[in-house]
Scaffold this active site. Structure first.
Site, PDB file in Angstrom:
ATOM      1  N   CYS A  59       0.834  -1.211   0.000  1.00 11.13           N
ATOM      2  CA  CYS A  59       0.000   0.000   0.000  1.00 11.13           C
ATOM      3  C   CYS A  59       0.865   1.256   0.000  1.00 11.13           C
ATOM      4  O   CYS A  59       1.797   1.373   0.794  1.00 11.13           O
ATOM      5  CB  CYS A  59      -0.897  -0.011   1.235  1.00 11.13           C
ATOM      6  SG  CYS A  59      -1.926   1.453   1.362  1.00 11.13           S
ATOM      7  N   CYS A  65       0.454   5.982   7.312  1.00 10.86           N
ATOM      8  CA  CYS A  65      -0.800   5.538   7.929  1.00 10.86           C
ATOM      9  C   CYS A  65      -0.536   4.587   9.090  1.00 10.86           C
ATOM     10  O   CYS A  65       0.357   3.743   9.030  1.00 10.86           O
ATOM     11  CB  CYS A  65      -1.648   4.837   6.859  1.00 10.86           C
ATOM     12  SG  CYS A  65      -3.208   4.202   7.478  1.00 10.86           S
ATOM     13  N   CYS A 142      -6.340   2.524  -0.017  1.00  7.28           N
ATOM     14  CA  CYS A 142      -6.181   1.539   1.069  1.00  7.28           C
ATOM     15  C   CYS A 142      -6.367   0.118   0.530  1.00  7.28           C
ATOM     16  O   CYS A 142      -7.294  -0.149  -0.234  1.00  7.28           O
ATOM     17  CB  CYS A 142      -7.221   1.841   2.150  1.00  7.28           C
ATOM     18  SG  CYS A 142      -7.294   0.625   3.453  1.00  7.28           S
ATOM     19  N   GLN A 242     -18.330  -9.149  12.835  1.00  3.41           N
ATOM     20  CA  GLN A 242     -17.007  -9.656  12.448  1.00  3.41           C
ATOM     21  C   GLN A 242     -16.478  -8.771  11.314  1.00  3.41           C
ATOM     22  O   GLN A 242     -17.238  -8.350  10.437  1.00  3.41           O
ATOM     23  CB  GLN A 242     -17.094 -11.120  12.006  1.00  3.41           C
ATOM     24  CG  GLN A 242     -17.568 -12.076  13.107  1.00  3.41           C
ATOM     25  CD  GLN A 242     -16.562 -12.232  14.251  1.00  3.41           C
ATOM     26  OE1 GLN A 242     -15.410 -11.839  14.157  1.00  3.41           O
ATOM     27  NE2 GLN A 242     -17.022 -12.791  15.367  1.00  3.41           N
ATOM     28  N   PHE A 269     -22.131 -14.850  24.632  1.00  3.42           N
ATOM     29  CA  PHE A 269     -21.587 -13.642  23.978  1.00  3.42           C
ATOM     30  C   PHE A 269     -22.004 -13.695  22.498  1.00  3.42           C
ATOM     31  O   PHE A 269     -21.180 -13.630  21.593  1.00  3.42           O
ATOM     32  CB  PHE A 269     -20.056 -13.568  24.114  1.00  3.42           C
ATOM     33  CG  PHE A 269     -19.573 -13.666  25.543  1.00  3.42           C
ATOM     34  CD1 PHE A 269     -19.466 -12.521  26.319  1.00  3.42           C
ATOM     35  CD2 PHE A 269     -19.230 -14.888  26.105  1.00  3.42           C
ATOM     36  CE1 PHE A 269     -19.015 -12.608  27.639  1.00  3.42           C
ATOM     37  CE2 PHE A 269     -18.786 -14.982  27.417  1.00  3.42           C
ATOM     38  CZ  PHE A 269     -18.672 -13.835  28.194  1.00  3.42           C
ATOM     39  N   ASP A 337     -17.782 -16.695  22.594  1.00  8.43           N
ATOM     40  CA  ASP A 337     -16.993 -15.747  21.788  1.00  8.43           C
ATOM     41  C   ASP A 337     -16.898 -14.437  22.567  1.00  8.43           C
ATOM     42  O   ASP A 337     -17.520 -13.441  22.200  1.00  8.43           O
ATOM     43  CB  ASP A 337     -17.698 -15.546  20.431  1.00  8.43           C
ATOM     44  CG  ASP A 337     -16.956 -14.575  19.532  1.00  8.43           C
ATOM     45  OD1 ASP A 337     -15.797 -14.217  19.835  1.00  8.43           O
ATOM     46  OD2 ASP A 337     -17.541 -14.159  18.505  1.00  8.43           O
ATOM     47  N   CYS A 363     -10.518 -13.361  20.438  1.00 11.99           N
ATOM     48  CA  CYS A 363      -9.731 -12.326  19.753  1.00 11.99           C
ATOM     49  C   CYS A 363      -8.511 -11.961  20.596  1.00 11.99           C
ATOM     50  O   CYS A 363      -7.867 -10.947  20.332  1.00 11.99           O
ATOM     51  CB  CYS A 363     -10.587 -11.097  19.470  1.00 11.99           C
ATOM     52  SG  CYS A 363     -11.362 -10.418  20.933  1.00 11.99           S
TER      53      CYS A 363
HETATM   54  C1  LIG Z   1     -16.395 -10.697  20.153  1.00 10.80           C
HETATM   55  S1  LIG Z   1     -18.053 -10.193  20.225  1.00 10.80           S
HETATM   56  C2  LIG Z   1     -18.829 -11.615  19.561  1.00 10.80           C
HETATM   57  C3  LIG Z   1     -20.260 -11.457  19.140  1.00 10.80           C
HETATM   58  C4  LIG Z   1     -20.806 -12.580  18.250  1.00 10.80           C
HETATM   59  N1  LIG Z   1     -20.449 -13.892  18.706  1.00 10.80           N
HETATM   60  C5  LIG Z   1     -20.379 -12.385  16.809  1.00 10.80           C
HETATM   61  O1  LIG Z   1     -19.560 -13.172  16.307  1.00 10.80           O
HETATM   62  O2  LIG Z   1     -20.875 -11.457  16.157  1.00 10.80           O
HETATM   63  C6  LIG Z   1     -18.334 -10.273  21.937  1.00 10.80           C
HETATM   64  C7  LIG Z   1     -19.746  -9.998  22.375  1.00 10.80           C
HETATM   65  O3  LIG Z   1     -19.776 -10.081  23.818  1.00 10.80           O
HETATM   66  C8  LIG Z   1     -20.676  -9.102  24.299  1.00 10.80           C
HETATM   67  N2  LIG Z   1     -20.295  -8.854  25.700  1.00 10.80           N
HETATM   68  C9  LIG Z   1     -19.280  -8.089  26.161  1.00 10.80           C
HETATM   69  N3  LIG Z   1     -19.220  -8.143  27.502  1.00 10.80           N
HETATM   70  C10 LIG Z   1     -20.242  -8.959  27.906  1.00 10.80           C
HETATM   71  C11 LIG Z   1     -20.697  -9.410  29.168  1.00 10.80           C
HETATM   72  N4  LIG Z   1     -20.102  -9.018  30.303  1.00 10.80           N
HETATM   73  N5  LIG Z   1     -21.755 -10.249  29.201  1.00 10.80           N
HETATM   74  C12 LIG Z   1     -22.342 -10.653  28.066  1.00 10.80           C
HETATM   75  N6  LIG Z   1     -21.972 -10.249  26.831  1.00 10.80           N
HETATM   76  C13 LIG Z   1     -20.931  -9.405  26.758  1.00 10.80           C
HETATM   77  C14 LIG Z   1     -20.499  -7.926  23.367  1.00 10.80           C
HETATM   78  O4  LIG Z   1     -21.629  -7.088  23.384  1.00 10.80           O
HETATM   79  C15 LIG Z   1     -20.291  -8.628  22.028  1.00 10.80           C
HETATM   80  O5  LIG Z   1     -21.507  -8.790  21.356  1.00 10.80           O
END
Ligand SMILES: C[S@@+](CC[C@H](N)C(=O)[O-])C[C@H]1O[C@@H](n2cnc3c(N)ncnc32)[C@H](O)[C@@H]1O
Length: 409
Positions: A59, A65, A142, A242, A269, A337, A363
């Site tokens: 890039c 950047c 980009c 994502q 999550f 997740d 992550c």
């Molecule tokens: C990495 S994202 C994954 C979301 C989903 N699995 C996806 O792939 O789109 C983490 C998620 O955890 C939620 N989160 C963060 N802290 C939390 C908590 N204390 N209790 C429940 N959910 C939570 C966030 O709002 C978010 O939607």
């Protein structure tokens, strides 16, 4: 005074590190570099002996950047480095696992980006923050973003003209959706009647699907739908998504494989249903998420979809109130997740519940490895790890992993 150093490794931010430690941004292990030492950071760097893994950055914006950290390294080097980060995090907990080949999202596949926009004397300046600075670098070529996102940057600039303050920097999140561009702005002037009207007119003029200002929806011309399997969901403004569709598919593929054959799955999550809704093609799913607006979006997406098995939802803070073993016993597979902090409190309860299979998407390899150790101690085997790189050229590392309960546990 110019000094010379040999880079021995890369740090977690992608910086080269020499003994000291001395940090030398954008250098690679094995390279001999010279520069001026300011504290522990080397500046005005000259690469005396380049690594074989050094490549010309694809890039043209890379020099200024701050959006990418690793364009000076070959794809093969970055792939090995990311796998190594996960291996090392596991090894620090005394664990190892079969590492599957990394999946890297293609160039120009990012479907969401937050651009910084500042008003200037002449108009506006929009792009990514510069390297270690608060300057803004324009990014018309980009290599990361989907070209449709780049084409939308003038919209971010137009919004800054309408509602950016003279001194502040506007954060404009642009997301591609089935309904068109979904735009969420933070850091602008407080809303009042005239601004709201002007923003509603801008939504029409630029043909946006939705425009939100500090989480308040100003106008929605088209539902900014995201497709999760056969379901269509309208996530709340700025909600987690994502980063690339390609990465989402790779993670989903791993989660589906990990939970294959399960009849009742709990998705912890769950966000707006990225995994819950596709999994509901073959299993009943209970989706638990902290943000109630996302839970509602997921539920509505399920209600409008056809042919899915039952999906129930629950808004719950899983850090403070994790699901307990008696609640978990109804499920034959667990998907989780969590955010970067991981899910220690929830994983402690999973360890007691001893359900047969866990698919863990992460992550952050460090919090993942910490949680993996809890599961290992409770009698789980970490069967495989699939690293997914949807933030190519950055130091982020994401993964999906399968845990199975040992027969004797
Ligand atoms: C990495 S994202 C994954 C979301 C989903 N699995 C996806 O792939 O789109 C983490 C998620 O955890 C939620 N989160 C963060 N802290 C939390 C908590 N204390 N209790 C429940 N959910 C939570 C966030 O709002 C978010 O939607």
């Amino acid at each position: 005074m110019t000094q010379q150093f040999t880079i021995t490794r890369l740090g977690h931010q992608g910086d080269g590190i020499a003994d000291g430690p001395v940090y030398a941004p954008r250098t690679l292990p094995g390279e001999v570099v010279s520069g001026t030492l300011t504290g522990q950071v080397l500046t005005d760097i000259r690469v005396e002996t380049p690594s074989e893994d050094r490549v010309k950055a694809p890039c043209r914006h890379y020099k200024a950047c701050g959006g990418c950290q690793l364009q000076h390294a070959s794809d093969a080097f970055v792939a090995d480095w990311k796998l190594e980060i996960v291996r090392n995090a596991l090894a620090a907990q005394g664990l190892d696992a079969q590492m599957r080949p990394i999946h890297t999202s293609p160039e120009q596949s990012r479907r969401r980006a937050t651009v910084a926009v500042r008003r200037t004397k002449k108009g506006t300046l929009a792009g990514f923050h510069g390297r270690a600075s608060d300057t803004i670098t324009e990014i018309p070529d980009c290599r990361l973003l989907d070209p449709e996102l780049i084409a939308a940057i003038p919209v971010a600039e137009a919004l800054a003209v309408l509602g950016g303050s003279r001194k502040g920097i506007l954060a404009v999140t642009l997301t591609l959706s089935e309904g068109g561009l979904d735009v969420a702005v933070k850091g602008g002037k407080p809303l009042d009647g005239p601004l709201e009207l002007a923003l509603a007119q801008a939504t029409e003029k630029h043909g946006l699907a939705r425009l939100s200002w500090d989480d308040e929806v100003i106008a929605m011309r088209q539902a900014p739908l995201q497709r999760f399997g056969t379901a269509e969901v309208t996530p709340p403004p700025g909600a987690f998504l994502q980063a690339t569709k390609d990465g989402e598919q790779a993670l989903l593929q791993a989660v589906s494989e990990a939970t294959q054959g399960a009849k009742r799955v709990v998705d912890l999550f769950a966000g707006s249903g990225t995994f819950s809704l596709p999994l509901a093609q073959t299993a009943e799913v209970h989706a638990v998420e902290g943000e109630s607006a996302m839970v509602q979006a997921l539920d509505q997406g399920w209600r409008k979809a056809h042919g899915l098995k039952r999906v129930t939802t629950e808004a719950r803070d899983l850090f403070r109130r994790p699901l307990m073993p008696d609640e978990l016993k109804a499920f034959d597979a667990i998907v989780l997740d969590p955010p970067r902090a991981g899910a220690e409190a929830q994983v402690e309860e999973l360890a007691k519940a001893k359900r047969p299979v866990i698919a863990y998407v992460s992550c952050n390899p460090v919090s993942f490895a910490r949680d993996a150790k809890i599961l290992f101690n409770a009698g789980y085997t970490l069967e495989w790890v699939q690293v997914v790189d949807q933030f190519r050229w950055s130091s982020h590392t994401e993964l999906a992993a399968r845990f199975v309960l040992n027969a004797a546990s």
